[in-house]
Motif scaffolding. Structure first.
Motif, PDB file in Angstrom:
ATOM      1  N   ALA A  60       0.849  -1.197   0.000  1.00  0.00           N
ATOM      2  CA  ALA A  60       0.000   0.000   0.000  1.00  0.00           C
ATOM      3  C   ALA A  60       0.885   1.248   0.000  1.00  0.00           C
ATOM      4  CB  ALA A  60      -0.899   0.000   1.233  1.00  0.00           C
ATOM      5  N   THR A  61       0.407   2.294  -0.656  1.00  0.00           N
ATOM      6  CA  THR A  61       1.159   3.555  -0.701  1.00  0.00           C
ATOM      7  C   THR A  61       0.845   4.385   0.548  1.00  0.00           C
ATOM      8  OG1 THR A  61      -0.647   4.720  -1.789  1.00  0.00           O
ATOM      9  CG2 THR A  61       0.951   3.622  -3.224  1.00  0.00           C
ATOM     10  N   PHE A  62       1.636   5.425   0.728  1.00  0.00           N
ATOM     11  CA  PHE A  62       1.412   6.370   1.830  1.00  0.00           C
ATOM     12  C   PHE A  62      -0.015   6.919   1.775  1.00  0.00           C
ATOM     13  CE2 PHE A  62       1.494  10.572   3.761  1.00  0.00           C
ATOM     14  CZ  PHE A  62       2.218  10.356   4.937  1.00  0.00           C
ATOM     15  N   TYR A  73       1.418   9.879  11.938  1.00  0.00           N
ATOM     16  CA  TYR A  73       1.695   8.519  12.406  1.00  0.00           C
ATOM     17  C   TYR A  73       2.383   7.691  11.315  1.00  0.00           C
ATOM     18  CZ  TYR A  73       0.749   3.679  13.868  1.00  0.00           C
ATOM     19  OH  TYR A  73       0.858   2.340  14.178  1.00  0.00           O
ATOM     20  N   ILE A  74       1.859   7.749  10.103  1.00  0.00           N
ATOM     21  CA  ILE A  74       2.445   6.946   9.011  1.00  0.00           C
ATOM     22  C   ILE A  74       3.838   7.463   8.643  1.00  0.00           C
ATOM     23  CG2 ILE A  74       2.141   6.163   6.619  1.00  0.00           C
ATOM     24  CD1 ILE A  74       0.267   4.779   8.655  1.00  0.00           C
ATOM     25  N   ASP A  75       4.012   8.781   8.688  1.00  0.00           N
ATOM     26  CA  ASP A  75       5.342   9.374   8.485  1.00  0.00           C
ATOM     27  C   ASP A  75       6.347   8.798   9.476  1.00  0.00           C
ATOM     28  OD1 ASP A  75       6.014  11.175   6.525  1.00  0.00           O
ATOM     29  OD2 ASP A  75       4.838  12.802   7.422  1.00  0.00           O
ATOM     30  N   PHE A  76       5.933   8.751  10.724  1.00  0.00           N
ATOM     31  CA  PHE A  76       6.819   8.250  11.778  1.00  0.00           C
ATOM     32  C   PHE A  76       7.145   6.773  11.553  1.00  0.00           C
ATOM     33  CE2 PHE A  76       7.892   6.718  16.060  1.00  0.00           C
ATOM     34  CZ  PHE A  76       8.812   7.667  16.446  1.00  0.00           C
ATOM     35  N   LEU A  77       6.101   5.984  11.220  1.00  0.00           N
ATOM     36  CA  LEU A  77       6.303   4.548  10.944  1.00  0.00           C
ATOM     37  C   LEU A  77       7.299   4.332   9.805  1.00  0.00           C
ATOM     38  CD1 LEU A  77       3.020   2.401  10.692  1.00  0.00           C
ATOM     39  CD2 LEU A  77       4.930   2.124  12.288  1.00  0.00           C
ATOM     40  N   ALA A  78       7.205   5.216   8.811  1.00  0.00           N
ATOM     41  CA  ALA A  78       8.027   5.061   7.610  1.00  0.00           C
ATOM     42  C   ALA A  78       9.478   5.440   7.855  1.00  0.00           C
ATOM     43  CB  ALA A  78       7.447   5.908   6.476  1.00  0.00           C
ATOM     44  N   THR A  79       9.729   6.256   8.862  1.00  0.00           N
ATOM     45  CA  THR A  79      11.081   6.806   9.020  1.00  0.00           C
ATOM     46  C   THR A  79      11.792   6.391  10.311  1.00  0.00           C
ATOM     47  OG1 THR A  79      10.076   8.809   9.941  1.00  0.00           O
ATOM     48  CG2 THR A  79      10.627   8.852   7.594  1.00  0.00           C
ATOM     49  N   LEU A 111       9.869  -2.933   9.345  1.00  0.00           N
ATOM     50  CA  LEU A 111       8.499  -2.774   9.856  1.00  0.00           C
ATOM     51  C   LEU A 111       7.558  -2.096   8.854  1.00  0.00           C
ATOM     52  CD1 LEU A 111       6.348  -2.758  12.125  1.00  0.00           C
ATOM     53  CD2 LEU A 111       7.375  -0.655  12.975  1.00  0.00           C
ATOM     54  N   TYR A 112       8.029  -1.020   8.244  1.00  0.00           N
ATOM     55  CA  TYR A 112       7.141  -0.284   7.335  1.00  0.00           C
ATOM     56  C   TYR A 112       6.774  -1.125   6.109  1.00  0.00           C
ATOM     57  CZ  TYR A 112       5.039   3.499   4.672  1.00  0.00           C
ATOM     58  OH  TYR A 112       4.149   4.273   3.963  1.00  0.00           O
ATOM     59  N   ASN A 113       7.740  -1.887   5.617  1.00  0.00           N
ATOM     60  CA  ASN A 113       7.433  -2.776   4.477  1.00  0.00           C
ATOM     61  C   ASN A 113       6.382  -3.813   4.869  1.00  0.00           C
ATOM     62  OD1 ASN A 113       9.276  -1.519   2.810  1.00  0.00           O
ATOM     63  ND2 ASN A 113      10.953  -2.898   3.409  1.00  0.00           N
ATOM     64  N   TYR A 114       6.570  -4.390   6.028  1.00  0.00           N
ATOM     65  CA  TYR A 114       5.628  -5.393   6.538  1.00  0.00           C
ATOM     66  C   TYR A 114       4.216  -4.800   6.611  1.00  0.00           C
ATOM     67  CZ  TYR A 114       3.266  -8.237  10.128  1.00  0.00           C
ATOM     68  OH  TYR A 114       2.358  -8.975  10.828  1.00  0.00           O
ATOM     69  N   CYS A 115       4.092  -3.615   7.212  1.00  0.00           N
ATOM     70  CA  CYS A 115       2.772  -2.981   7.383  1.00  0.00           C
ATOM     71  C   CYS A 115       2.141  -2.619   6.041  1.00  0.00           C
ATOM     72  CB  CYS A 115       2.894  -1.702   8.213  1.00  0.00           C
ATOM     73  SG  CYS A 115       3.425  -1.989   9.898  1.00  0.00           S
ATOM     74  N   SER A 116       2.945  -2.089   5.142  1.00  0.00           N
ATOM     75  CA  SER A 116       2.366  -1.653   3.873  1.00  0.00           C
ATOM     76  C   SER A 116       2.027  -2.855   2.969  1.00  0.00           C
ATOM     77  CB  SER A 116       3.266  -0.633   3.172  1.00  0.00           C
ATOM     78  OG  SER A 116       4.568  -1.129   3.042  1.00  0.00           O
ATOM     79  N   MET A 117       2.732  -3.961   3.153  1.00  0.00           N
ATOM     80  CA  MET A 117       2.376  -5.179   2.393  1.00  0.00           C
ATOM     81  C   MET A 117       1.072  -5.785   2.912  1.00  0.00           C
ATOM     82  SD  MET A 117       5.886  -7.179   1.552  1.00  0.00           S
ATOM     83  CE  MET A 117       6.737  -6.948   3.073  1.00  0.00           C
ATOM     84  N   PHE A 155       0.230  -5.822  18.658  1.00  0.00           N
ATOM     85  CA  PHE A 155       0.894  -6.428  17.488  1.00  0.00           C
ATOM     86  C   PHE A 155       0.390  -5.818  16.161  1.00  0.00           C
ATOM     87  CE2 PHE A 155       0.460 -10.791  19.955  1.00  0.00           C
ATOM     88  CZ  PHE A 155       1.050 -10.221  21.075  1.00  0.00           C
ATOM     89  N   CYS A 156      -0.469  -4.811  16.217  1.00  0.00           N
ATOM     90  CA  CYS A 156      -1.052  -4.226  14.995  1.00  0.00           C
ATOM     91  C   CYS A 156      -0.606  -2.778  14.834  1.00  0.00           C
ATOM     92  CB  CYS A 156      -2.581  -4.272  15.067  1.00  0.00           C
ATOM     93  SG  CYS A 156      -3.286  -5.912  15.386  1.00  0.00           S
ATOM     94  N   TYR A 157      -0.088  -2.426  13.673  1.00  0.00           N
ATOM     95  CA  TYR A 157       0.429  -1.089  13.410  1.00  0.00           C
ATOM     96  C   TYR A 157      -0.460  -0.358  12.416  1.00  0.00           C
ATOM     97  CZ  TYR A 157       4.656  -3.344  15.303  1.00  0.00           C
ATOM     98  OH  TYR A 157       5.535  -4.040  16.080  1.00  0.00           O
ATOM     99  N   VAL A 158      -0.864  -1.083  11.368  1.00  0.00           N
ATOM    100  CA  VAL A 158      -1.712  -0.515  10.321  1.00  0.00           C
ATOM    101  C   VAL A 158      -3.004  -1.325  10.297  1.00  0.00           C
ATOM    102  CG1 VAL A 158      -1.959  -0.521   7.804  1.00  0.00           C
ATOM    103  CG2 VAL A 158       0.052   0.541   8.842  1.00  0.00           C
TER     104      VAL A 158
END
Ligand code: V1S
Ligand code: CA
Ligand code: ZN
Length: 393
Positions: A60-62, A73-79, A111-117, A155-158
């Motif tokens: 998934a994209t930003f 929140y998503i900015d922080f997760l990504a960086t 982590l960010y790859n996992y959440c966005s996948m 255990f859930c981020y997105v």
């Protein structure tokens, strides 16, 4: 070699990104993304892949993630930088926020790859339902029901489910969310408290001081003020330890049939958390794969377009069994496939276990004491029936 052919005029799609399974929450953490590999290999061992449309969805994209979550929140997760493991409790990172970095929601590598996948696969499933390419779309990498708009939890981020339901709402007037994970589906419930276009129903163990997340009492049905169109559209089914297939199936069918008659959903989002199975490392119920699957079969028979999500599930070989069996239900083959797992498959070799549908003794040795009285279950059904009277037809 097993090979199941496609059902005629009925499309099931499987949305799976194999890169998810490479991620690790940490040695002692109960969430094991490789349970997805086990599931996929069991699905393939039975040749079910030939009966479905298989998709390898992009992440998934930003912009897609922020249809629900805040940009902050998503900015922080990504960086945010991954935390060194093992956790250095004496030197906590002072920059941590959004409930990240503790033992439940660690900051692991990728982590960010996992959440966005996870989000990407669930969103892809929703799109296939929206354009009617699929009657049932399966996303076992999703189901992360605790994530909040600006916070990680349990255990859930997105919250891939909320993102998928928002997509369903573009095309469908009303979406029914059903959650059979042993935990309360608090994040999804909260996201839709103020709309009458989504009804949420969660079945869970409820013991507020002791069991995570502590919400989901029978009487918690959302803010009840006159101005809130979403009032009465949250249904909670709080249960005690040791519930059996027979009791659970009765409750599920009694409640869901009333809900469907009243709410008339145009699509269903079903979270199939497998931690409600007997022998789960975190869960406390006595459900067998058959009982868990019976809920999925009941939903399928309603004939309403449906997404099936994963969720919890902490005894990986049983998670794989349940989700493979439920994949078979989706393609209408669960009565035809043998419980004997095909020989010479990596799954069977790895676990030296030969049955898809083990008995409770095989799973547990001794089942947990059942603390759900018939009276308690009757009271739940009574409350739900009364609550549904407030829902306009
Ligand atoms: N139950 C439980 C449990 N176990 C853990 C845990 C154990 C070992 C670790 F290394 C890390 C975490 N955390 C919890 C629960 C969260 C359960 C989340 C379920 C998620 C889902 O299945 O519904 C959907 C995927 N957390 C807590 O109970 C919170 C604490 C209150 C106690 C445990 N400690 C570790 C954190 C704080
Ligand atoms: Ca639940
Ligand atoms: Zn759970």
């Amino acid at each position: 070699e097993y090979r199941i052919t496609k059902p005629q005029g009925y499309n099931v799609s499987f949305h799976y990104n194999p890169a998810m399974e490479k991620h690790h929450f940490g040695q002692t953490h109960p969430m094991k993304p490789w349970r997805l590999t086990l599931t996929k290999s069991l699905v393939n061992a039975y040749g079910m892949n030939y009966a479905m449309d298989n998709y390898h969805p992009r992440a998934a994209t930003f912009d897609e993630l922020t249809t629900f979550h805040t940009k902050d929140y998503i900015d922080f997760l990504a960086t945010v930088a991954p935390q060194p493991t093992p956790l250095d409790v004496d030197n906590p990172n002072p920059d941590l926020k959004f409930n990240l970095g503790g033992s439940d929601c660690p900051l692991f590598e990728g982590l960010y790859n996992y959440c966005s996948m996870s989000g990407g696969a669930s969103l892809d499933a929703a799109r296939k339902i929206c354009n009617k390419q699929s009657d049932i779309a399966i996303a076992w990498g999703g189901g992360l029901h605790h994530a909040k708009k600006t916070e990680a939890s349990g255990f859930c981020y997105v919250n891939d489910i909320v993102i998928a339901i928002l997509q369903l709402l573009r095309v469908h007037a009303r979406v029914l969310y059903i959650d059979i994970d042993v935990h309360h589906g608090d994040g999804v419930e909260e996201a839709f408290l103020s709309t009458d276009r989504v009804m949420t129903v969660s079945f869970h163990k409820y013991d507020p001081q002791v069991f995570f997340p502590g919400t989901g009492a029978l009487e918690d049905n959302g803010p009840k003020n006159e101005l809130n169109p979403g009032a009465h559209h949250a249904i909670n089914v709080p249960l005690n330890d040791g519930i059996t297939d027979e009791q659970y199936e009765w409750l599920f069918q009694t409640i869901i049939s009333q809900v469907v008659a009243k709410f008339r959903p145009e699509a269903i989002a079903l979270q199939c958390g497998a931690d409600s199975l007997a022998g789960d490392r975190l869960g406390k119920f006595n459900l067998l794969v058959e009982g868990h699957g019976a809920c999925v079969e009941y939903c399928k028979k309603l004939g309403i377009p449906m997404i099936m999500f994963g969720g919890g599930g902490y005894t990986p070989r049983n998670v794989a069994r349940a989700w493979a069996y439920e994949t078979a239900i989706a393609i209408g083959q669960h009565k035809n496939i043998p419980s004997e797992i095909p020989e010479h498959t990596s799954w069977r070799d790895r676990f030296r276990q030969t049955t898809l549908l083990p008995s409770i003794e095989e799973i547990l040795g001794e089942p947990r004491t059942n603390k759900n009285t018939p009276k308690k279950l009757q009271d739940i059904v009574q409350h739900v029936s009364e609550q549904l009277r407030f829902v306009e037809q």
